[in-house]
Write a protein that holds these residues in place. Structure first.
Motif, PDB file in Angstrom:
ATOM      1  N   ARG A   1       1.138  -1.127  -0.366  1.00 19.05           N
ATOM      2  CA  ARG A   1      -0.229  -0.058   0.282  1.00 19.05           C
ATOM      3  C   ARG A   1       0.739   1.147  -0.158  1.00 19.05           C
ATOM      4  NH1 ARG A   1      -4.494  -1.905   4.471  1.00 19.05           N
ATOM      5  NH2 ARG A   1      -6.131  -2.792   3.367  1.00 19.05           N
ATOM      6  N   LEU A   2       1.729   0.967   0.995  1.00 18.33           N
ATOM      7  CA  LEU A   2       2.536   2.474   0.910  1.00 18.33           C
ATOM      8  C   LEU A   2       3.373   3.055  -0.605  1.00 18.33           C
ATOM      9  CD1 LEU A   2       4.039   4.809   2.369  1.00 18.33           C
ATOM     10  CD2 LEU A   2       5.633   2.630   3.360  1.00 18.33           C
ATOM     11  N   TYR A   3       3.927   1.766  -1.236  1.00 16.41           N
ATOM     12  CA  TYR A   3       4.393   2.177  -2.504  1.00 16.41           C
ATOM     13  C   TYR A   3       4.139   2.346  -3.865  1.00 16.41           C
ATOM     14  CZ  TYR A   3       9.208   1.999  -1.105  1.00 16.41           C
ATOM     15  OH  TYR A   3      10.714   2.761  -0.298  1.00 16.41           O
ATOM     16  N   GLN A   4       2.683   1.394  -3.481  1.00 18.51           N
ATOM     17  CA  GLN A   4       1.959   1.403  -4.353  1.00 18.51           C
ATOM     18  C   GLN A   4       1.005   3.376  -4.370  1.00 18.51           C
ATOM     19  OE1 GLN A   4       2.224  -0.812  -6.343  1.00 18.51           O
ATOM     20  NE2 GLN A   4       0.119  -0.685  -7.369  1.00 18.51           N
ATOM     21  N   TRP A   5       1.165   4.270  -2.976  1.00 18.53           N
ATOM     22  CA  TRP A   5       0.931   5.658  -2.800  1.00 18.53           C
ATOM     23  C   TRP A   5       1.790   6.507  -3.194  1.00 18.53           C
ATOM     24  CZ3 TRP A   5       2.812   9.204   0.720  1.00 18.53           C
ATOM     25  CH2 TRP A   5       2.503  10.347   0.544  1.00 18.53           C
ATOM     26  N   LEU A   6       3.587   5.833  -2.904  1.00 20.95           N
ATOM     27  CA  LEU A   6       4.251   7.135  -3.101  1.00 20.95           C
ATOM     28  C   LEU A   6       4.695   7.137  -4.464  1.00 20.95           C
ATOM     29  CD1 LEU A   6       7.441   5.333  -0.943  1.00 20.95           C
ATOM     30  CD2 LEU A   6       5.317   8.218  -0.829  1.00 20.95           C
ATOM     31  N   THR A   7       4.261   5.714  -5.228  1.00 25.37           N
ATOM     32  CA  THR A   7       3.971   5.554  -6.770  1.00 25.37           C
ATOM     33  C   THR A   7       3.736   6.101  -7.100  1.00 25.37           C
ATOM     34  OG1 THR A   7       5.378   3.759  -6.686  1.00 25.37           O
ATOM     35  CG2 THR A   7       4.879   4.027  -9.198  1.00 25.37           C
ATOM     36  N   ALA A   8       2.055   6.435  -7.070  1.00 24.57           N
ATOM     37  CA  ALA A   8       1.073   6.846  -7.510  1.00 24.57           C
ATOM     38  C   ALA A   8       1.272   8.435  -7.608  1.00 24.57           C
ATOM     39  CB  ALA A   8       0.058   6.994  -6.928  1.00 24.57           C
ATOM     40  N   LEU A   9       2.369   8.962  -6.700  1.00 28.44           N
ATOM     41  CA  LEU A   9       2.383  10.372  -5.776  1.00 28.44           C
ATOM     42  C   LEU A   9       3.403  10.948  -6.901  1.00 28.44           C
ATOM     43  CD1 LEU A   9       2.690  13.232  -3.998  1.00 28.44           C
ATOM     44  CD2 LEU A   9       3.986  11.692  -2.514  1.00 28.44           C
ATOM     45  N   PHE A  10       4.253  10.203  -7.037  1.00 29.83           N
ATOM     46  CA  PHE A  10       5.514  10.755  -7.816  1.00 29.83           C
ATOM     47  C   PHE A  10       5.563  10.516  -9.456  1.00 29.83           C
ATOM     48  CE2 PHE A  10       7.660   9.913  -3.299  1.00 29.83           C
ATOM     49  CZ  PHE A  10       8.050  11.430  -3.202  1.00 29.83           C
ATOM     50  N   THR A  11       4.560   9.781  -9.478  1.00 29.26           N
ATOM     51  CA  THR A  11       4.814   9.591 -10.979  1.00 29.26           C
ATOM     52  C   THR A  11       4.339  10.307 -11.673  1.00 29.26           C
ATOM     53  OG1 THR A  11       3.985   7.065 -11.237  1.00 29.26           O
ATOM     54  CG2 THR A  11       3.392   8.253 -12.963  1.00 29.26           C
ATOM     55  N   PRO A  12       3.639  11.723 -11.502  1.00 27.95           N
ATOM     56  CA  PRO A  12       2.895  12.778 -12.831  1.00 27.95           C
ATOM     57  C   PRO A  12       4.728  13.847 -12.619  1.00 27.95           C
ATOM     58  CG  PRO A  12       1.688  12.111 -10.928  1.00 27.95           C
ATOM     59  CD  PRO A  12       2.690  10.901 -10.696  1.00 27.95           C
ATOM     60  N   VAL A  13       6.090  13.586 -11.095  1.00 33.30           N
ATOM     61  CA  VAL A  13       7.231  14.332 -11.453  1.00 33.30           C
ATOM     62  C   VAL A  13       7.379  13.847 -12.797  1.00 33.30           C
ATOM     63  CG1 VAL A  13       8.283  15.252  -9.759  1.00 33.30           C
ATOM     64  CG2 VAL A  13       6.473  14.996  -8.817  1.00 33.30           C
ATOM     65  N   TYR A  14       7.788  12.773 -13.209  1.00 35.32           N
ATOM     66  CA  TYR A  14       9.134  12.446 -14.339  1.00 35.32           C
ATOM     67  C   TYR A  14       7.816  11.926 -15.326  1.00 35.32           C
ATOM     68  CZ  TYR A  14      11.416  12.426  -9.839  1.00 35.32           C
ATOM     69  OH  TYR A  14      12.025  12.872  -8.510  1.00 35.32           O
ATOM     70  N   GLN A  15       6.945  11.774 -15.279  1.00 37.34           N
ATOM     71  CA  GLN A  15       6.059  11.649 -16.426  1.00 37.34           C
ATOM     72  C   GLN A  15       4.984  12.109 -16.491  1.00 37.34           C
ATOM     73  OE1 GLN A  15       6.428   6.606 -16.883  1.00 37.34           O
ATOM     74  NE2 GLN A  15       7.811   7.183 -19.010  1.00 37.34           N
ATOM     75  N   SER A  16       4.757  13.204 -17.147  1.00 41.50           N
ATOM     76  CA  SER A  16       2.895  13.712 -17.622  1.00 41.50           C
ATOM     77  C   SER A  16       3.519  15.086 -17.833  1.00 41.50           C
ATOM     78  CB  SER A  16       3.163  14.394 -16.157  1.00 41.50           C
ATOM     79  OG  SER A  16       3.142  15.483 -15.527  1.00 41.50           O
ATOM     80  N   ASP A  17       2.412  15.469 -18.274  1.00 44.16           N
ATOM     81  CA  ASP A  17       1.954  16.585 -19.788  1.00 44.16           C
ATOM     82  C   ASP A  17       2.356  18.161 -18.413  1.00 44.16           C
ATOM     83  OD1 ASP A  17       2.613  15.448 -21.589  1.00 44.16           O
ATOM     84  OD2 ASP A  17       0.240  14.737 -21.792  1.00 44.16           O
ATOM     85  N   SER A  18       2.790  17.606 -17.053  1.00 45.29           N
ATOM     86  CA  SER A  18       1.915  18.513 -16.727  1.00 45.29           C
ATOM     87  C   SER A  18       3.470  20.175 -16.980  1.00 45.29           C
ATOM     88  CB  SER A  18       2.612  18.641 -15.069  1.00 45.29           C
ATOM     89  OG  SER A  18       3.111  19.623 -14.201  1.00 45.29           O
ATOM     90  N   ARG A  19       3.352  21.195 -16.442  1.00 42.28           N
ATOM     91  CA  ARG A  19       4.490  21.703 -16.467  1.00 42.28           C
ATOM     92  C   ARG A  19       4.893  22.695 -15.406  1.00 42.28           C
ATOM     93  NH1 ARG A  19       5.706  24.641 -21.972  1.00 42.28           N
ATOM     94  NH2 ARG A  19       5.456  23.252 -23.262  1.00 42.28           N
ATOM     95  N   VAL A  20       3.985  22.163 -13.958  1.00 40.51           N
ATOM     96  CA  VAL A  20       4.290  23.221 -13.032  1.00 40.51           C
ATOM     97  C   VAL A  20       4.758  22.224 -11.954  1.00 40.51           C
ATOM     98  CG1 VAL A  20       2.935  23.724 -10.805  1.00 40.51           C
ATOM     99  CG2 VAL A  20       2.160  24.469 -13.053  1.00 40.51           C
TER     100      VAL A  20
END
Length: 324
Positions: free
Chosen positions: A255-274
Motif C-alpha cells: 500500500r505504501l509504495y503504491q501510494w508513493l509511486t502514484a504520488l511521484f509518477t506525475p513528477v517524472y512522466q506527465s504533460d504538466s509544466r508546473v
C-alpha cells in the motif's frame, strides 16, 4: 535534479543491482529445473475455477488442468487470472538492451537519466553482462501511449536526432539501434487488487500490484511477495492460513509504495509544466540536504516501511542466504 546514493543510509554499506529480466528468469528457471518441476508449454490460460478438489486452470479451447492445492499467479498486469482494476497510465517507455559503449562517460555503477520537463526522458542503466563477454546497458525513452504510432511513422532517424539533442552522450548507444523492432514499448498501469487471495489462489508481484517504474521497485516487491509466501506456507496450519499470513506480511508495504509511486509518477512522466518546475527549483535543491538524502535512498532502496523486518529478513539473515 536528483543525486541519490545508497551510502546516505549509513550503517552497513548497501548497493543496488541492475538486473535484466532475463537474468531473473534464468535464475528462477534453473531452480525449477533442478527441483524436477514439470513445465507445460504451448498452452494459453484463460481463467481458473475452484471446487472441493482444488483449483484448476482453464485453457483456451476449454481444456482444464488437474486440481492444484495452490495456484500462484505471477503472470503480471494484464493476464486473465487477475480481475481487472486500476487504470492504464498515459505514459510508457521504449526499452532496449545494448552493448556497453567502449568509450563513454556513463557511470558503470549508477542509473543515469536526463529530462526535459516531465514529458521527455532518457535513461541508461548498467545491467552487467548476463553471462556474455560484453557489459550491457538498458536504454529507455519515455513516450506517451497515444504517441507510439506517430513515433513509428516518423522513423528512427528523427527520433535519434531528438535523443541526441537531449543527451549527446547517447550517440554510441543509438548507433547500435538499426531497427524499431529492437525497442519494446512497455505500457504502464497503476492497479492494486483489493483481494489478492482467492480459494487456492494467490496473486503476487504485478499480478497483485503494478505501477510505473519510477521508484524501481517492481522486482523487489515481487521477490518480497514470494519470500513472504514461502515463509507463511512453511509455518501455517493450512494453505488458506498461509495465504492470509503472506498477504498480511506484505499488505502495508505494498500500500505504501503504491501510494508513493502514484504520488511521484506525475513528477517524472506527465504533460504538466508546473510539477517539473517545482521539482527542479524546490525539490531538487532540498533533496541534497539531510534528512532528504536518507529518505530518497531509503525510498529507492525499497526500505520505507521496514519491509525486511516484517518478512523476518535481518541483515544477519540476508548474509547467510548468500547468492541466488
Amino acid at each position: 535534479m536528483l543525486d541519490v546514493h545508497y551510502r546516505s543510509l549509513g550503517g552497513t554499506p548497501r548497493f543496488g543491482i541492475g538486473v535484466h529480466r532475463s537474468g531473473l528468469f534464468n535464475a528462477l528457471y534453473d531452480q525449477v529445473r533442478s527441483g524436477g518441476v514439470e513445465i507445460a508449454t504451448g498452452v494459453e490460460i484463460v481463467t481458473s475455477d475452484a471446487d472441493a478438489s482444488g483449483r484448476r486452470l482453464v485453457f483456451a479451447g476449454g481444456k482444464r488442468s488437474e486440481p492444484f492445492d495452490l495456484v500462484v499467479d505471477a503472470l503480471g498486469t494484464r493476464w486473465p487470472l487477475a480481475p481487472p482494476c486500476g487504470k492504464d497510465l498515459a505514459y510508457g517507455a521504449l526499452w532496449t538492451t545494448l552493448d556497453w559503449p567502449d568509450e563513454t562517460h556513463f557511470a558503470q555503477d549508477a542509473l543515469q537519466q536526463r529530462y526535459r520537463r516531465s514529458s521527455v526522458m532518457a535513461g541508461v542503466l548498467p545491467i552487467g553482462n548476463g553471462g556474455e563477454k560484453k557489459l550491457k546497458a538498458a536504454f529507455f525513452w519515455s513516450l506517451r501511449r497515444d504517441a507510439l504510432e506517430g513515433w513509428r511513422a516518423a522513423g528512427l532517424d528523427r527520433w535519434k536526432t531528438e535523443v541526441r539533442a537531449l543527451w549527446p552522450a547517447c550517440a554510441p548507444l543509438l548507433d547500435q539501434i538499426t531497427s524499431p523492432e529492437q525497442l519494446t514499448f512497455a505500457r504502464y498501469a497503476h492497479r492494486t487488487l483489493p483481494a489478492p487471495v482467492e480459494p487456492a489462489l494467490i496473486h503476487i508481484g504485478d499480478a497483485w500490484h503494478s505501477a510505473s517504474p519510477q521508484l524501481g521497485q517492481g522486482a523487489n516487491m515481487a521477490l518480497l511477495d514470494a519470500w513472504a509466501l514461502m515463509v507463511s506456507l512453511g509455518r501455517a496450519a493450512s494453505v488458506d492460513d498461509g495465504l492470509q499470513q503472506a498477504v498480511e506480511m506484505r499488505r502495508n508495504h505494498v500500500r505504501l509504495y503504491q501510494w508513493l509511486t502514484a504520488l511521484f509518477t506525475p513528477v517524472y512522466q506527465s504533460d504538466s509544466r508546473v510539477l517539473p518546475m517545482l521539482r527542479d527549483t524546490l525539490v531538487g535543491p532540498l533533496s541534497k540536504l539531510w534528512p532528504a538524502t536518507w529518505i530518497q535512498a531509503a525510498m529507492v532502496g525499497g526500505l520505507i516501511g521496514d519491509p525486511l523486518r516484517r518478512c523476518g529478513l535481518t541483515e544477519a539473515k540476508l548474509q547467510t542466504l548468500g547468492p541466488c
